[in-house]
Design a protein around this motif. Structure first.
Motif, PDB file in Angstrom:
ATOM      1  N   ARG A  33       1.189  -0.839  -0.005  1.00 25.90           N
ATOM      2  CA  ARG A  33       0.049   0.053  -0.165  1.00 25.90           C
ATOM      3  C   ARG A  33       1.038   1.147   0.108  1.00 25.90           C
ATOM      4  NH1 ARG A  33      -3.304  -0.734   5.593  1.00 25.90           N
ATOM      5  NH2 ARG A  33      -1.532  -1.627   5.488  1.00 25.90           N
ATOM      6  N   PRO A  34       0.544   2.397  -0.231  1.00 25.06           N
ATOM      7  CA  PRO A  34       1.572   3.101  -0.280  1.00 25.06           C
ATOM      8  C   PRO A  34       1.392   4.174   0.784  1.00 25.06           C
ATOM      9  CG  PRO A  34      -1.186   3.911  -1.839  1.00 25.06           C
ATOM     10  CD  PRO A  34      -1.147   2.689  -1.072  1.00 25.06           C
ATOM     11  N   LEU A  35       2.637   4.696   0.846  1.00 25.31           N
ATOM     12  CA  LEU A  35       2.961   5.800   1.864  1.00 25.31           C
ATOM     13  C   LEU A  35       3.808   7.442   1.503  1.00 25.31           C
ATOM     14  CD1 LEU A  35       3.069   5.355   5.192  1.00 25.31           C
ATOM     15  CD2 LEU A  35       5.254   5.229   5.267  1.00 25.31           C
ATOM     16  N   LYS A  36       3.249   7.896   1.626  1.00 27.37           N
ATOM     17  CA  LYS A  36       3.658   9.749   1.347  1.00 27.37           C
ATOM     18  C   LYS A  36       5.089   9.655   2.448  1.00 27.37           C
ATOM     19  CE  LYS A  36       0.037  11.910  -0.843  1.00 27.37           C
ATOM     20  NZ  LYS A  36      -0.960  12.439  -0.544  1.00 27.37           N
ATOM     21  N   ALA A  37       5.776   9.395   2.015  1.00 24.21           N
ATOM     22  CA  ALA A  37       6.846   9.240   3.296  1.00 24.21           C
ATOM     23  C   ALA A  37       8.485   9.501   1.606  1.00 24.21           C
ATOM     24  CB  ALA A  37       7.294   8.066   3.886  1.00 24.21           C
ATOM     25  N   LYS A  38       9.477   9.598   2.179  1.00 24.07           N
ATOM     26  CA  LYS A  38      10.474  10.064   0.648  1.00 24.07           C
ATOM     27  C   LYS A  38      11.351   8.815   1.073  1.00 24.07           C
ATOM     28  CE  LYS A  38      12.078  14.690   1.554  1.00 24.07           C
ATOM     29  NZ  LYS A  38      13.546  15.153   2.479  1.00 24.07           N
ATOM     30  N   ASN A  39      10.670   7.841   2.169  1.00 26.23           N
ATOM     31  CA  ASN A  39      12.561   6.748   2.387  1.00 26.23           C
ATOM     32  C   ASN A  39      10.892   5.836   1.840  1.00 26.23           C
ATOM     33  OD1 ASN A  39      10.469   7.366   4.533  1.00 26.23           O
ATOM     34  ND2 ASN A  39      11.733   6.529   6.118  1.00 26.23           N
ATOM     35  N   PHE A  40      10.351   6.060   1.259  1.00 26.99           N
ATOM     36  CA  PHE A  40       8.984   4.836   0.882  1.00 26.99           C
ATOM     37  C   PHE A  40       9.709   3.748  -0.203  1.00 26.99           C
ATOM     38  CE2 PHE A  40       5.633   2.773  -1.376  1.00 26.99           C
ATOM     39  CZ  PHE A  40       5.334   2.365   0.236  1.00 26.99           C
ATOM     40  N   VAL A  41       9.353   2.955  -0.374  1.00 26.77           N
ATOM     41  CA  VAL A  41       8.956   1.959  -1.436  1.00 26.77           C
ATOM     42  C   VAL A  41       8.243   0.834  -1.859  1.00 26.77           C
ATOM     43  CG1 VAL A  41      12.184   1.620  -2.327  1.00 26.77           C
ATOM     44  CG2 VAL A  41      11.463   0.600  -0.581  1.00 26.77           C
ATOM     45  N   LYS A  42       7.596   1.304  -2.799  1.00 25.15           N
ATOM     46  CA  LYS A  42       6.714   0.042  -2.852  1.00 25.15           C
ATOM     47  C   LYS A  42       7.154  -1.428  -3.270  1.00 25.15           C
ATOM     48  CE  LYS A  42       1.889   0.742  -4.534  1.00 25.15           C
ATOM     49  NZ  LYS A  42       1.776  -0.889  -4.732  1.00 25.15           N
ATOM     50  N   ALA A  43       6.287  -2.446  -3.003  1.00 27.96           N
ATOM     51  CA  ALA A  43       6.636  -3.577  -3.044  1.00 27.96           C
ATOM     52  C   ALA A  43       5.322  -4.435  -2.521  1.00 27.96           C
ATOM     53  CB  ALA A  43       8.097  -4.185  -1.766  1.00 27.96           C
ATOM     54  N   ASP A  44       5.416  -5.791  -3.214  1.00 26.09           N
ATOM     55  CA  ASP A  44       4.380  -6.775  -2.679  1.00 26.09           C
ATOM     56  C   ASP A  44       5.877  -8.156  -2.195  1.00 26.09           C
ATOM     57  OD1 ASP A  44       2.727  -8.974  -2.465  1.00 26.09           O
ATOM     58  OD2 ASP A  44       1.969  -8.373  -4.410  1.00 26.09           O
ATOM     59  N   VAL A  45       5.223  -8.253  -1.163  1.00 23.23           N
ATOM     60  CA  VAL A  45       5.989  -9.860  -0.612  1.00 23.23           C
ATOM     61  C   VAL A  45       6.094 -10.791  -1.209  1.00 23.23           C
ATOM     62  CG1 VAL A  45       6.533  -7.988   1.384  1.00 23.23           C
ATOM     63  CG2 VAL A  45       5.379  -9.781   1.849  1.00 23.23           C
TER      64      VAL A  45
END
Ligand code: 15L
Length: 270
Positions: A33-45
Protein backbone atom coordinates in the motif's frame (compact mmCIF):
# COMPACT_ATOMS: atom_id res chain seq x y z
CA UNK A 1 24.21 4.28 11.14
CA UNK A 2 22.65 0.94 10.11
CA UNK A 3 20.18 0.81 7.24
CA UNK A 4 17.08 -1.12 8.27
CA UNK A 5 14.25 -2.25 6.01
CA UNK A 6 10.77 -2.39 7.53
CA UNK A 7 8.28 -4.35 5.41
CA UNK A 8 4.59 -3.86 6.09
CA UNK A 9 5.45 -0.33 7.11
CA UNK A 10 1.92 1.08 6.68
CA UNK A 11 0.40 -1.38 9.20
CA UNK A 12 -0.16 -0.63 12.88
CA UNK A 13 3.08 -2.19 14.14
CA UNK A 14 5.04 -0.78 11.19
CA UNK A 15 3.75 2.72 11.85
CA UNK A 16 4.71 2.52 15.54
CA UNK A 17 8.17 1.14 14.77
CA UNK A 18 8.88 3.63 11.97
CA UNK A 19 8.13 6.43 14.43
CA UNK A 20 10.01 4.93 17.39
CA UNK A 21 13.12 3.90 15.43
CA UNK A 22 13.49 7.00 13.25
CA UNK A 23 16.80 8.66 14.09
CA UNK A 24 18.28 5.45 15.52
CA UNK A 25 18.56 3.78 12.10
CA UNK A 26 18.38 4.85 8.48
CA UNK A 27 14.97 3.36 7.70
CA UNK A 28 13.77 2.05 4.36
CA UNK A 29 10.00 1.61 4.55
CA UNK A 30 8.10 -0.67 2.24
CA UNK A 31 4.58 -1.95 1.74
CA UNK A 32 2.26 -2.85 -1.10
CA UNK A 33 0.00 0.00 0.00
CA UNK A 34 1.29 3.50 -0.71
CA UNK A 35 2.84 5.73 1.92
CA UNK A 36 3.82 9.35 1.49
CA UNK A 37 7.39 9.31 2.75
CA UNK A 38 10.74 10.00 1.06
CA UNK A 39 12.23 6.72 2.30
CA UNK A 40 9.30 4.60 1.01
CA UNK A 41 9.53 1.93 -1.70
CA UNK A 42 6.42 0.15 -2.89
CA UNK A 43 6.76 -3.63 -2.96
CA UNK A 44 4.66 -6.77 -2.75
CA UNK A 45 6.41 -9.47 -0.70
CA UNK A 46 4.61 -12.22 -2.59
CA UNK A 47 6.83 -11.27 -5.58
CA UNK A 48 10.47 -12.38 -5.37
CA UNK A 49 11.66 -9.62 -7.73
CA UNK A 50 10.24 -6.98 -5.38
CA UNK A 51 11.93 -8.64 -2.39
CA UNK A 52 15.30 -8.74 -4.14
CA UNK A 53 14.95 -5.03 -4.92
CA UNK A 54 14.02 -3.84 -1.42
CA UNK A 55 16.50 -5.99 0.52
CA UNK A 56 19.52 -4.83 -1.45
CA UNK A 57 22.07 -2.90 0.59
CA UNK A 58 20.37 -3.06 3.99
CA UNK A 59 22.02 -4.18 7.25
CA UNK A 60 18.90 -5.66 8.81
CA UNK A 61 15.24 -6.32 8.11
CA UNK A 62 12.17 -6.08 10.31
CA UNK A 63 9.79 -8.23 8.28
CA UNK A 64 6.27 -7.17 9.25
CA UNK A 65 4.65 -7.46 5.82
CA UNK A 66 1.90 -10.05 5.67
CA UNK A 67 -1.64 -10.96 6.65
CA UNK A 68 -1.99 -10.06 10.30
CA UNK A 69 -5.03 -12.04 11.48
CA UNK A 70 -6.97 -15.26 10.78
CA UNK A 71 -8.35 -15.24 7.26
CA UNK A 72 -8.73 -17.11 3.99
CA UNK A 73 -6.01 -19.66 3.28
CA UNK A 74 -5.05 -18.19 -0.06
CA UNK A 75 -4.43 -14.74 1.42
CA UNK A 76 -2.29 -16.27 4.18
CA UNK A 77 -0.45 -18.51 1.73
CA UNK A 78 0.50 -15.62 -0.54
CA UNK A 79 1.36 -13.06 2.12
CA UNK A 80 2.75 -15.11 5.00
CA UNK A 81 4.13 -18.32 3.52
CA UNK A 82 5.32 -17.24 0.08
CA UNK A 83 5.99 -13.67 1.28
CA UNK A 84 8.08 -14.85 4.23
CA UNK A 85 10.07 -17.26 2.07
CA UNK A 86 10.71 -14.53 -0.50
CA UNK A 87 11.97 -12.03 2.07
CA UNK A 88 14.28 -14.50 3.86
CA UNK A 89 15.57 -15.91 0.56
CA UNK A 90 16.09 -12.45 -0.97
CA UNK A 91 17.97 -11.44 2.20
CA UNK A 92 20.20 -14.50 1.85
CA UNK A 93 20.93 -13.77 -1.81
CA UNK A 94 21.69 -10.13 -1.01
CA UNK A 95 23.94 -11.01 1.93
CA UNK A 96 21.66 -9.51 4.61
CA UNK A 97 22.35 -11.46 7.78
CA UNK A 98 20.04 -10.01 10.40
CA UNK A 99 16.25 -10.39 10.48
CA UNK A 100 13.74 -9.48 13.17
CA UNK A 101 10.62 -11.55 12.52
CA UNK A 102 7.46 -10.63 14.32
CA UNK A 103 5.83 -13.97 14.86
CA UNK A 104 2.77 -13.96 17.10
CA UNK A 105 1.12 -15.08 20.31
CA UNK A 106 -1.09 -17.07 17.90
CA UNK A 107 1.81 -19.45 17.22
CA UNK A 108 1.14 -20.72 20.75
CA UNK A 109 -2.50 -19.66 21.13
CA UNK A 110 -3.81 -23.12 22.08
CA UNK A 111 -1.94 -23.06 25.39
CA UNK A 112 -4.34 -22.47 28.26
CA UNK A 113 -4.51 -19.18 30.06
CA UNK A 114 -3.69 -20.86 33.37
CA UNK A 115 -0.31 -21.97 31.97
CA UNK A 116 2.90 -19.97 31.88
CA UNK A 117 4.91 -20.77 28.77
CA UNK A 118 8.45 -19.92 27.77
CA UNK A 119 10.34 -19.72 24.47
CA UNK A 120 11.05 -23.47 24.47
CA UNK A 121 7.46 -24.75 24.31
CA UNK A 122 6.32 -26.65 21.25
CA UNK A 123 4.15 -24.39 19.06
CA UNK A 124 0.37 -24.81 19.39
CA UNK A 125 -1.05 -22.51 16.72
CA UNK A 126 -4.66 -21.45 17.08
CA UNK A 127 -5.38 -20.58 13.42
CA UNK A 128 -4.09 -20.83 9.85
CA UNK A 129 -2.52 -17.46 10.62
CA UNK A 130 -0.78 -18.99 13.67
CA UNK A 131 0.47 -21.86 11.49
CA UNK A 132 1.96 -19.32 9.06
CA UNK A 133 3.88 -17.75 11.95
CA UNK A 134 5.21 -21.18 12.98
CA UNK A 135 6.32 -21.57 9.35
CA UNK A 136 8.26 -18.30 9.63
CA UNK A 137 9.90 -19.49 12.86
CA UNK A 138 10.86 -22.81 11.21
CA UNK A 139 12.18 -21.11 8.07
CA UNK A 140 14.28 -18.75 10.20
CA UNK A 141 15.67 -21.71 12.12
CA UNK A 142 16.67 -23.37 8.81
CA UNK A 143 18.29 -20.20 7.46
CA UNK A 144 20.18 -19.71 10.73
CA UNK A 145 21.54 -23.26 10.82
CA UNK A 146 22.15 -23.74 7.11
CA UNK A 147 23.21 -20.27 5.98
CA UNK A 148 24.48 -18.64 9.18
CA UNK A 149 21.83 -15.93 9.17
CA UNK A 150 20.68 -14.38 12.46
CA UNK A 151 17.09 -14.17 13.64
CA UNK A 152 15.21 -12.65 16.53
CA UNK A 153 11.73 -14.19 16.53
CA UNK A 154 9.38 -11.97 18.50
CA UNK A 155 6.09 -13.67 19.38
CA UNK A 156 4.18 -10.42 19.58
CA UNK A 157 1.13 -10.08 21.79
CA UNK A 158 -0.66 -6.89 20.80
CA UNK A 159 1.11 -3.61 20.09
CA UNK A 160 -0.99 -0.64 21.10
CA UNK A 161 -0.63 2.60 23.04
CA UNK A 162 -2.90 0.94 25.67
CA UNK A 163 -4.30 -2.58 26.21
CA UNK A 164 -7.68 -3.13 24.56
CA UNK A 165 -9.38 -5.80 26.67
CA UNK A 166 -8.94 -8.48 29.34
CA UNK A 167 -6.96 -10.86 27.09
CA UNK A 168 -4.68 -8.07 25.97
CA UNK A 169 -3.88 -7.22 29.62
CA UNK A 170 -1.77 -10.41 29.51
CA UNK A 171 -0.22 -9.93 26.06
CA UNK A 172 -0.01 -6.16 25.60
CA UNK A 173 3.18 -4.48 24.45
CA UNK A 174 3.62 -0.73 24.29
CA UNK A 175 5.17 0.78 21.14
CA UNK A 176 8.32 1.80 23.03
CA UNK A 177 8.83 -1.69 24.47
CA UNK A 178 8.28 -3.17 21.00
CA UNK A 179 10.91 -0.76 19.63
CA UNK A 180 13.32 -1.83 22.37
CA UNK A 181 12.92 -5.49 21.36
CA UNK A 182 13.34 -4.66 17.67
CA UNK A 183 16.56 -2.78 18.47
CA UNK A 184 17.87 -5.81 20.41
CA UNK A 185 17.09 -7.89 17.34
CA UNK A 186 19.07 -5.52 15.14
CA UNK A 187 22.03 -4.70 17.40
CA UNK A 188 22.63 -7.55 19.84
CA UNK A 189 26.08 -8.90 18.94
CA UNK A 190 25.32 -12.51 19.78
CA UNK A 191 22.09 -13.63 18.17
CA UNK A 192 21.88 -16.75 16.05
CA UNK A 193 18.30 -17.86 16.45
CA UNK A 194 16.28 -16.67 19.44
CA UNK A 195 12.60 -16.70 20.32
CA UNK A 196 11.21 -14.11 22.74
CA UNK A 197 7.72 -12.89 23.61
CA UNK A 198 6.78 -9.41 22.46
CA UNK A 199 5.04 -8.29 25.61
CA UNK A 200 5.57 -5.47 28.09
CA UNK A 201 6.40 -6.27 31.73
CA UNK A 202 2.77 -7.19 32.42
CA UNK A 203 1.98 -8.58 35.87
CA UNK A 204 -0.74 -10.68 34.20
CA UNK A 205 1.59 -12.10 31.55
CA UNK A 206 1.18 -15.73 30.42
CA UNK A 207 4.83 -15.85 29.45
CA UNK A 208 8.13 -16.56 31.11
CA UNK A 209 10.07 -14.07 29.02
CA UNK A 210 13.45 -14.82 30.59
CA UNK A 211 15.06 -15.27 27.17
CA UNK A 212 14.23 -11.65 26.29
CA UNK A 213 15.57 -10.47 29.67
CA UNK A 214 18.75 -12.47 29.07
CA UNK A 215 19.23 -10.55 25.82
CA UNK A 216 18.94 -7.27 27.69
CA UNK A 217 15.23 -6.45 27.34
CA UNK A 218 14.03 -4.16 30.14
CA UNK A 219 10.34 -3.43 29.53
CA UNK A 220 9.24 0.00 30.65
CA UNK A 221 5.50 -0.64 30.68
CA UNK A 222 2.98 -2.88 32.45
CA UNK A 223 -0.72 -3.26 31.64
CA UNK A 224 -1.74 -3.28 35.30
CA UNK A 225 -2.72 0.41 35.62
CA UNK A 226 -5.35 -0.22 32.90
CA UNK A 227 -6.72 -3.41 34.46
CA UNK A 228 -9.41 -2.13 36.80
CA UNK A 229 -11.10 -0.03 34.14
CA UNK A 230 -10.98 -2.78 31.50
CA UNK A 231 -12.24 -5.53 33.82
CA UNK A 232 -15.09 -3.34 35.05
CA UNK A 233 -16.32 -2.70 31.52
CA UNK A 234 -15.81 -6.14 29.96
CA UNK A 235 -18.71 -8.62 29.91
CA UNK A 236 -18.08 -12.39 29.54
CA UNK A 237 -18.33 -13.37 25.85
CA UNK A 238 -19.95 -16.76 26.46
CA UNK A 239 -17.29 -18.33 24.22
CA UNK A 240 -15.81 -20.91 26.59
CA UNK A 241 -13.01 -21.96 24.25
CA UNK A 242 -11.94 -18.39 23.47
CA UNK A 243 -11.86 -17.60 27.19
CA UNK A 244 -9.93 -20.75 28.11
CA UNK A 245 -7.06 -20.43 25.66
CA UNK A 246 -4.46 -17.69 25.21
CA UNK A 247 -5.35 -17.07 21.55
CA UNK A 248 -8.89 -16.02 22.43
CA UNK A 249 -11.25 -15.66 19.48
CA UNK A 250 -8.57 -16.93 17.05
CA UNK A 251 -9.18 -20.39 18.57
CA UNK A 252 -12.73 -20.52 17.21
CA UNK A 253 -13.12 -17.91 14.46
CA UNK A 254 -12.62 -18.77 10.79
CA UNK A 255 -11.99 -15.13 10.02
CA UNK A 256 -11.03 -12.19 12.24
CA UNK A 257 -11.59 -8.68 10.82
CA UNK A 258 -8.47 -7.70 8.91
CA UNK A 259 -7.27 -4.22 9.92
CA UNK A 260 -5.46 -3.89 6.56
CA UNK A 261 -8.53 -4.58 4.43
CA UNK A 262 -9.82 -1.64 2.37
CA UNK A 263 -12.65 0.08 4.25
CA UNK A 264 -16.10 -0.68 2.79
CA UNK A 265 -17.96 2.44 1.65
CA UNK A 266 -21.22 3.06 3.50
CA UNK A 267 -24.23 2.42 1.23
CA UNK A 268 -25.96 5.65 0.29
CA UNK A 269 -29.49 6.02 1.66
CA UNK A 270 -32.10 6.38 -1.06
C1 15L B 1 -1.83 -10.74 16.18
O1 15L B 1 -0.97 -11.56 15.89
C2 15L B 1 -2.34 -9.77 15.19
O2 15L B 1 -1.39 -9.43 14.22
C3 15L B 1 -2.91 -8.53 15.82
O3 15L B 1 -3.66 -7.86 14.84
C4 15L B 1 -3.78 -8.87 17.03
O4 15L B 1 -4.94 -9.51 16.60
C5 15L B 1 -2.99 -9.71 18.00
O5 15L B 1 -2.43 -10.83 17.39
C6 15L B 1 -3.81 -10.15 19.22
O6 15L B 1 -3.77 -11.33 19.57
O7 15L B 1 -4.42 -9.31 19.83
Amino acid sequence: MKTVLITGATGDVGTHLARELAGKYKLRLSDRRPLKAKNFVKADVSKMADCLRITKGVDAIIHLGGYSVEGPWDAILQANIIGCYNVFEAARRNGVKRIVFPTSNHATGFYRRDQTIDHRVYPRPDSRYGVSKVFGEALGSLYADKYGMQFLMVRIGNVNPAPLDKRRLSIWISPRDMAQLAAIGIDHPDIKFEIVYGVSGNQRSWYDNSNALRLGYRPQDDSEPYAQDILRKEKPSGNRIAETYQGGIFCTAEEVPNPAAPKKKKAKRK
